[in-house]
Scaffold this motif. Structure first.
Motif: not given
Length: 483
Positions: A385-394, A415-431
């Motif tokens: 999650t966003e919070a977990q990624a920040r806790e790891r210092g990413l 249709y009702q839906g929602w999407a979120q993508m969390v990206v490690d900006e140093e590696r430019k990959v989805i985490v």
């Protein structure tokens, strides 16, 4: 008390899906493997959790899907057939008969022993059957704990005097109650609340915090709206201070739950049945771990499933027993890697710790665990999650948007839906990735591959989604991100 003695290369305690996978891997690696089970072979997932709960949910989801498309909606004139739903549920549990699972165990070259097992010494397991006969088994290479988990019962005054349901009773019920109180707003609580509401039960769900608290807020609100649409009354941030039985049902006394404890005036809710779904914890009591100097409340394992602090490194734990993500698919993954590691060590092919991302290490446990909440709408999640990624210092960014593509509009009107993508900006990959909406569970594996494979975003740009499918949300996320 009669006693027998046996020898094997590996003893696996617990014949659920996770234990079966561990035993299959060691047996296929040429190791004589004994599998021990005190209940039904196939375990919780087959008979009381994954399969029956999803069988209860699927008919209601399908009916709602038809009602969500004009043309099909006009053809739907009835409600769910409760007897047929329960009968179909029974078919997925084989009517709680494990003979087919026993046949599979035998065909895999694994020996099954029925009874309750405990560690009685180094590399030694004692199994006691229903007649009191004990079998003492010496394991030449490994003992694997695959004992699963058991429900955690909250401290509520009077609850110990109530004949309440746990998830086992809810998924195996022979009749649908007129009304149901659900205590707990986690995955099982939400899923079963919706399943029973769609079968005609008057449902009230009580959660001390929010629904599905680990998921992002927009996903939680979509699920809450779906439950309310089906008539579920929801009490969030509400504590249950007392449970009382009355003629024909249960009464819960409720108060608001604030950060500093219970506040506000108490009121009550009633139901014919009470379902307590407040989490689970590893089933490690009574296994004799204390005799090895281990704390069953904090067992811990390495990437290959081996329990640290045991001389000779012969004790392993997998699945819920290992204290990791309580998900059948993740436990089976751990079992496969652990079984492979045990066989490799026995053959002298693995010395020390396995390399990350080798077949002997369950590396995905660290940052790539996928999960699906099978409510309607669904929530599908993988990674951090966003919070977990920040806790790891990413150093991260988040990109989020409603799921509004051609495929979603075809899937359901409104249709009702929602999407979120969390990206490690140093590696430019989805985490991390969260998807919420009808049918999004089938999109999850693409996200899992992107996270596990650490696919660079500029490469992912060339993975063209088919039109018109809901997977086109990938394109919209990457466009909004700036590619």
């Amino acid at each position: 008390m009669p006693e027998q003695t046996r020898e094997a290369d590996v003893v696996v305690i617990g014949a659920g899906a996770v234990g079966e996978n561990a035993a299959e891997r060691t047996a296929s690696g040429g190791l004589k493997t004994i599998l021990v089970e005190s209940e039904l072979v196939g375990g919780e997932c087959s008979y009381w959790a994954c399969m029956p709960s999803k069988a209860l949910l699927r008919p209601g989801t399908l009916l709602q899907a038809a009602r969500s498309v004009q043309g099909a909606a006009q053809a739907v004139t009835g409600s769910l057939d409760t007897d047929a739903v329960l009968a179909r549920r029974d078919s997925f549990t084989s009517n709680w008969d494990d003979s087919s699972q026993v046949k599979w165990v035998d065909g895999a070259g694994i020996e099954l022993i029925r009874g309750t097992a405990a560690l009685s010494g180094p590399r030694e397991v004692t199994v006691t059957d229903d007649d009191g006969t004990q079998t003492r088994i010496t394991a030449r290479h490994a003992v694997v704990l695959a004992t699963g988990s058991v429900p955690t019962v909250p401290r509520v005054d009077g609850l110990d005097a109530i004949d309440f349901w746990g998830t086992r009773e809810a998924t195996s019920a022979r009749e649908v109650p007129e009304s149901l109180l659900v205590l707990g707003g986690g995955v099982s609580g939400c899923e079963l609340a919706q399943a029973y509401a769609r079968l005609g039960t008057d449902v009230t769900l009580v959660a001390r915090g929010d629904l599905l608290a680990k998921f992002p807020e927009p996903a939680r609100r979509l699920v809450e709206a779906g439950l309310r649409r089906d008539g579920v009354r929801i009490r969030l941030r509400t504590a249950s201070s007392r449970a009382d039985a009355y003629d024909g049902g249960v009464t819960l006394t409720l108060t608001a739950a604030g950060a500093d404890g219970e506040t506000g005036t108490a009121d009550t809710v009633t139901g014919a049945k009470l379902l307590v779904s407040s989490g689970r914890h590893p089933a490690l009591s009574g296994l004799g771990l204390e005799g090895l100097g281990l704390d069953p409340k904090h067992l811990g394992v390495d990437a290959s499933g081996r329990v640290p602090g045991v001389d000779g490194g012969w004790l392993y734990a997998v699945g819920d027993a290992a204290g990791k993500a309580q998900l059948t698919h993740q436990g089976k993954y751990q079992a496969r890697t652990t079984g492979e590691a045990i066989a490799a060590r026995a053959a002298g092919e693995l010395d020390g710790d396995p390399e990350p991302w080798s077949r002997y290490a369950s590396t995905a446990d660290d940052a790539a665990v996928p999960s699906v909440v099978f409510t309607d709408p669904e929530v599908a999640f993988v990674g951090l999650t966003e919070a977990q990624a920040r806790e790891r210092g990413l150093s991260i960014s988040t990109t989020e948007l409603p799921i509004a593509v051609a495929g979603s509009s075809l899937y359901a009107d409104g249709y009702q839906g929602w999407a979120q993508m969390v990206v490690d900006e140093e590696r430019k990959v989805i985490v991390g990735m969260t998807l919420a909406g009808p049918g999004v569970g089938e999109l999850l594996h693409a996200a899992t591959i992107a996270v596990v494979g650490e696919v660079p975003l500029d490469r992912l740009w060339h993975a063209v989604p088919s039109y018109p499918t809901i997977s086109e949300v990938w394109l919209r996320l990457l466009e909004k991100y700036g590619l």
